[in-house]
Design a protein around this motif. Structure first.
Motif, PDB file in Angstrom:
ATOM      1  N   THR A 184       0.814  -1.225   0.000  1.00  0.00           N
ATOM      2  CA  THR A 184       0.000   0.000   0.000  1.00  0.00           C
ATOM      3  C   THR A 184       0.843   1.268   0.000  1.00  0.00           C
ATOM      4  O   THR A 184       0.352   2.331  -0.388  1.00  0.00           O
ATOM      5  N   HIS A 185       2.108   1.179   0.390  1.00  0.00           N
ATOM      6  CA  HIS A 185       2.976   2.358   0.361  1.00  0.00           C
ATOM      7  C   HIS A 185       3.178   2.878  -1.062  1.00  0.00           C
ATOM      8  O   HIS A 185       3.607   4.009  -1.251  1.00  0.00           O
ATOM      9  N   ARG A 186       2.819   2.056  -2.047  1.00  0.00           N
ATOM     10  CA  ARG A 186       2.990   2.479  -3.434  1.00  0.00           C
ATOM     11  C   ARG A 186       1.902   3.433  -3.902  1.00  0.00           C
ATOM     12  O   ARG A 186       2.078   4.106  -4.920  1.00  0.00           O
ATOM     13  N   TRP A 187       0.753   3.506  -3.234  1.00  0.00           N
ATOM     14  CA  TRP A 187      -0.277   4.452  -3.676  1.00  0.00           C
ATOM     15  C   TRP A 187      -0.803   5.366  -2.589  1.00  0.00           C
ATOM     16  O   TRP A 187      -1.636   6.215  -2.861  1.00  0.00           O
ATOM     17  N   VAL A 188      -0.305   5.228  -1.367  1.00  0.00           N
ATOM     18  CA  VAL A 188      -0.612   6.234  -0.348  1.00  0.00           C
ATOM     19  C   VAL A 188       0.424   7.348  -0.509  1.00  0.00           C
ATOM     20  O   VAL A 188       1.624   7.084  -0.549  1.00  0.00           O
ATOM     21  N   ASP A 189      -0.043   8.558  -0.630  1.00  0.00           N
ATOM     22  CA  ASP A 189       0.862   9.696  -0.796  1.00  0.00           C
ATOM     23  C   ASP A 189       1.717   9.840   0.461  1.00  0.00           C
ATOM     24  O   ASP A 189       1.195   9.812   1.575  1.00  0.00           O
ATOM     25  N   TRP A 190       3.038   9.988   0.293  1.00  0.00           N
ATOM     26  CA  TRP A 190       3.924  10.144   1.435  1.00  0.00           C
ATOM     27  C   TRP A 190       5.123  11.005   1.054  1.00  0.00           C
ATOM     28  O   TRP A 190       5.465  11.132  -0.119  1.00  0.00           O
ATOM     29  N   SER A 191       5.731  11.587   2.088  1.00  0.00           N
ATOM     30  CA  SER A 191       6.953  12.369   1.921  1.00  0.00           C
ATOM     31  C   SER A 191       7.836  12.164   3.135  1.00  0.00           C
ATOM     32  O   SER A 191       7.338  11.882   4.232  1.00  0.00           O
ATOM     33  N   TYR A 192       9.130  12.336   2.929  1.00  0.00           N
ATOM     34  CA  TYR A 192      10.079  12.317   4.040  1.00  0.00           C
ATOM     35  C   TYR A 192      10.569  13.739   4.286  1.00  0.00           C
ATOM     36  O   TYR A 192      10.897  14.472   3.351  1.00  0.00           O
ATOM     37  N   VAL A 193      10.589  14.122   5.563  1.00  0.00           N
ATOM     38  CA  VAL A 193      11.154  15.402   5.990  1.00  0.00           C
ATOM     39  C   VAL A 193      11.984  15.128   7.231  1.00  0.00           C
ATOM     40  O   VAL A 193      11.535  14.419   8.138  1.00  0.00           O
ATOM     41  N   ASP A 194      13.166  15.689   7.271  1.00  0.00           N
ATOM     42  CA  ASP A 194      14.087  15.432   8.374  1.00  0.00           C
ATOM     43  C   ASP A 194      13.539  15.908   9.723  1.00  0.00           C
ATOM     44  O   ASP A 194      13.628  15.205  10.719  1.00  0.00           O
ATOM     45  N   LYS A 195      12.961  17.082   9.753  1.00  0.00           N
ATOM     46  CA  LYS A 195      12.505  17.683  11.017  1.00  0.00           C
ATOM     47  C   LYS A 195      10.978  17.687  11.116  1.00  0.00           C
ATOM     48  O   LYS A 195      10.293  18.352  10.343  1.00  0.00           O
ATOM     49  N   THR A 196      10.465  16.976  12.096  1.00  0.00           N
ATOM     50  CA  THR A 196       9.016  16.915  12.322  1.00  0.00           C
ATOM     51  C   THR A 196       8.449  18.310  12.570  1.00  0.00           C
ATOM     52  O   THR A 196       7.366  18.643  12.085  1.00  0.00           O
ATOM     53  N   VAL A 197       9.168  19.116  13.314  1.00  0.00           N
ATOM     54  CA  VAL A 197       8.721  20.481  13.622  1.00  0.00           C
ATOM     55  C   VAL A 197       8.470  21.262  12.330  1.00  0.00           C
ATOM     56  O   VAL A 197       7.492  22.011  12.232  1.00  0.00           O
ATOM     57  N   SER A 198       9.328  21.093  11.333  1.00  0.00           N
ATOM     58  CA  SER A 198       9.154  21.792  10.052  1.00  0.00           C
ATOM     59  C   SER A 198       7.854  21.404   9.375  1.00  0.00           C
ATOM     60  O   SER A 198       7.144  22.262   8.840  1.00  0.00           O
ATOM     61  N   VAL A 199       7.535  20.115   9.396  1.00  0.00           N
ATOM     62  CA  VAL A 199       6.288  19.633   8.778  1.00  0.00           C
ATOM     63  C   VAL A 199       5.085  20.256   9.482  1.00  0.00           C
ATOM     64  O   VAL A 199       4.163  20.756   8.833  1.00  0.00           O
ATOM     65  N   ILE A 200       5.096  20.235  10.800  1.00  0.00           N
ATOM     66  CA  ILE A 200       3.953  20.747  11.555  1.00  0.00           C
ATOM     67  C   ILE A 200       3.761  22.239  11.302  1.00  0.00           C
ATOM     68  O   ILE A 200       2.641  22.696  11.049  1.00  0.00           O
ATOM     69  N   LYS A 201       4.839  22.991  11.322  1.00  0.00           N
ATOM     70  CA  LYS A 201       4.745  24.433  11.055  1.00  0.00           C
ATOM     71  C   LYS A 201       4.229  24.696   9.638  1.00  0.00           C
ATOM     72  O   LYS A 201       3.387  25.570   9.434  1.00  0.00           O
ATOM     73  N   GLU A 202       4.711  23.918   8.673  1.00  0.00           N
ATOM     74  CA  GLU A 202       4.273  24.068   7.289  1.00  0.00           C
ATOM     75  C   GLU A 202       2.785  23.746   7.141  1.00  0.00           C
ATOM     76  O   GLU A 202       2.040  24.471   6.470  1.00  0.00           O
ATOM     77  N   LEU A 203       2.336  22.659   7.756  1.00  0.00           N
ATOM     78  CA  LEU A 203       0.926  22.270   7.644  1.00  0.00           C
ATOM     79  C   LEU A 203       0.010  23.289   8.308  1.00  0.00           C
ATOM     80  O   LEU A 203      -1.088  23.548   7.812  1.00  0.00           O
ATOM     81  N   LYS A 204       0.457  23.891   9.407  1.00  0.00           N
ATOM     82  CA  LYS A 204      -0.351  24.927  10.067  1.00  0.00           C
ATOM     83  C   LYS A 204      -0.546  26.137   9.164  1.00  0.00           C
ATOM     84  O   LYS A 204      -1.586  26.794   9.215  1.00  0.00           O
ATOM     85  N   ILE A 205       0.442  26.424   8.342  1.00  0.00           N
ATOM     86  CA  ILE A 205       0.350  27.559   7.420  1.00  0.00           C
ATOM     87  C   ILE A 205      -0.490  27.192   6.195  1.00  0.00           C
ATOM     88  O   ILE A 205      -1.345  27.959   5.758  1.00  0.00           O
TER      89      ILE A 205
END
Length: 184
Positions: free
Chosen positions: A83-104
């Protein structure tokens, strides 16, 4: 007319070549406004199982952060049953960066950490609405203090036995089940 599912069994899931079809696009368009963030989840079988859960419940994206292993990985492939082949995913080194980006980027998004904390709310008592980002942490250390501080809500599972915590996949499944019951 397409549906929001294909209903493939494990063998079919393992063998399928990701179809570039209208049917798959229709399934992707049916995804819920829920994203999973895996914060330093190191067990590759957990990572694969999160992909399988994400596909089953219609999560729109999985974020793999920090020490979390990414596909291609034989254990992720095995436990995700492909299922990892069709669930959209990304890797980001810093979790904090992802959370801040998603809030924006996502208006009115709620960041919900699944963790035991002095600020946590019991799963039964929480009121959750979409759009949501659900964050789970490292199997030993949990969600970091820095990520907890960025979270809008911290949810805790009720525990009745001697065990202190649940597997990250089980915890995500319980929260998603609660969300679906609130949306019904």
């Amino acid at each position: 007319m397409y549906h929001c599912y294909m209903s493939l069994n494990s063998r079919q899931l393992r063998d399928i070549v990701v179809p570039d079809s209208d049917e798959l696009m229709e399934i992707k368009n049916c995804r819920l406004e829920i994203q999973f963030v895996l914060h330093d989840v190191v067990d590759t079988y957990n990572v694969g199982s999160v992909f399988r859960l994400a596909d089953a419940v219609g999560v729109s994206k999985v974020w793999l952060c920090g020490k979390t292993e990414c596909p291609p990985n034989s254990r992720i492939d095995k436990s995700s049953v492909g299922t990892h082949r069709w669930v959209d995913w990304s890797y980001v080194d810093k979790t904090v960066s992802v959370i801040k980006e998603l809030k924006i980027k996502i208006p009115n998004v709620s960041i919900v950490a699944i963790e035991q904390s002095e600020k946590s709310v019991g799963l039964i008592d929480v009121d959750l609405e979409l759009p949501l980002v659900l964050v789970v942490g490292n199997e030993t250390d949990g969600v970091s203090r820095e990520v907890l501080e960025l979270s809008d809500t911290i949810v805790e599972m009720p525990m009745r036995g001697v065990n202190k915590s649940l597997n990250v996949v089980v915890s995500l499944a319980m929260v998603v089940s609660r969300i679906k019951s609130l949306l019904a």
